[in-house]
Write an enzyme that holds these catalytic residues in place. Structure first.
Site, PDB file in Angstrom:
ATOM      1  CG  HIS A   3      42.737  45.288  48.795  1.00  6.45           C
ATOM      2  ND1 HIS A   3      43.785  46.158  48.999  1.00  6.45           N
ATOM      3  CD2 HIS A   3      41.989  45.815  47.800  1.00  6.45           C
ATOM      4  CE1 HIS A   3      43.684  47.174  48.154  1.00  6.45           C
ATOM      5  NE2 HIS A   3      42.604  46.993  47.421  1.00  6.45           N
TER       6      HIS A   3
ATOM      7  CD  GLU B  98      39.724  47.273  44.992  1.00  3.49           C
ATOM      8  OE1 GLU B  98      40.814  46.935  44.474  1.00  3.49           O
ATOM      9  OE2 GLU B  98      39.478  47.056  46.182  1.00  3.49           O
TER      10      GLU B  98
END
Length: 341
Positions: free
Chosen positions: A257, A295
């Site tokens: 992230h 993602e």
């Protein structure tokens, strides 16, 4: 989940950092960049490769290996399109020669391979390479069987000079004492909150960071240029993360992230310095890691574009409860073969 090693123990294991300078065809390698710490003079040209001219002080065979790796950093940095550099091994100790060959850097034809050189951890990881990779042993977390994860160290874990950017990039383990104010300010930036959705109070962000620090499969990191913090990153082991059902993750696959909080360090040039370095750290941290995933939100076109520029491929769209995401992955071979460093 972090480890507190005694300071004296870490200092005992730590080797001096090596700086390499290229002027014309001359390469100088020095401990900690000090003039009195010069250990190697070498010559390099695109046509003839690298030749060791002189060892300037008594240095062990393994020290010779590290100095050659540092010299290669200067040569490969000046020749971004080169996949290999011939090396005249005449002035190398036999044990140093063997170490370079056993590490995969030097071929039987005395050619140094860029992809293997970039996978040698000692130039970039702060921990000593004498600390072994964690043995393979399994545990269960929320029904997922996965390898037991080694604790990470506090402080700086990775450092890389980026010559074309003229700044030094470092990664260090985040801490509540040092980083809560930065994280609180960054999370409340409207630009950041649009994708992270974590705007909130100081206490909420304290609880958030404490939770991440106590989660064994996650490693919160602060990115800095020349010591100035600019971003927050979460590295995670994908096998026991919520992404596992969508990514078909293997035992040592990592995930990321990413958040750039300081607007001064935004833009393509900055991303080209920190993103490959961040991925590089994860591949060096455990040689069994064969892929890194992330993602991004499916409509974060700018970030998706940056990821593609630096080796990631789009795999599939999927739905988290909080967002529609695009699964992206970069594999070890493609990353190092792509000369992203």
């Amino acid at each position: 989940m972090h480890a507190d090693f005694p300071r004296d123990y870490k200092n005992m294991l730590k080797q001096p950092s090596l700086a390499a300078y290229l002027e014309g065809d001359a390469i100088t390698v020095a401990e900690d960049g000090r003039a009195e710490g010069i250990v190697l003079h070498a010559r390099w040209t695109r046509e003839d490769g690298m030749r060791i001219v002189e060892w300037c002080k008594g240095i062990s065979p393994l020290g010779q290996r590290r100095a050659v790796l540092a010299a290669l950093r200067a040569a490969f940095g000046a020749s971004r399109d080169s996949k290999s550099i011939p090396l005249d091994t005449g002035n190398l100790h036999r044990d140093a020669l063997d170490a370079l060959r056993y590490g995969g850097v030097l071929t039987a034809q005395n050619v140094c391979m860029r992809d293997a050189w970039a996978q040698q951890p000692d130039l970039w990881l702060v921990r000593s390479v004498s600390i072994p990779v964690a043995a393979l042993s399994y545990a269960m977390t929320d029904g997922a069987r996965h390898p037991r994860r080694a604790p990470y160290e506090d402080g700086v874990v990775y450092a890389r000079d980026v010559p074309e950017f003229a700044h030094r990039f470092t990664l260090r383990t985040a801490s509540v004492a040092q980083d809560l104010e930065h994280l609180h300010a960054w999370m409340n930036e409207p630009r950041v909150n649009a994708f992270w959705g974590e705007a909130g109070t100081f206490d909420a962000h304290r609880a958030y960071l404490e939770r991440v620090l106590s989660t064994p499969h996650m490693h919160p990191l602060i990115g800095a240029f020349d010591g100035e913090p600019f971003g927050y990153f979460e590295a995670y082991w994908a096998k026991e993360d919520r992404i596992a059902p969508f990514a078909a993750s293997t035992d040592f696959e990592r995930g990321l992230h990413m958040l750039v909080g300081d607007t001064r360090w935004r833009g393509a040039e900055c991303v080209a310095a920190w993103l490959p370095s961040l991925v590089h750290y994860l591949f060096l941290d455990d040689p069994r890691t064969q892929a890194v995933v992330c993602e991004p939100r499916h409509d974060n076109a700018r970030m998706i574009g940056y990821l593609k520029q630096h080796g990631f491929s789009s795999i599939a769209h999927f739905d988290f409860p909080h967002k529609r995401a695009l699964l992206m992955r970069v594999v070890r071979e493609a990353f190092f073969d792509g000369r992203h460093l």
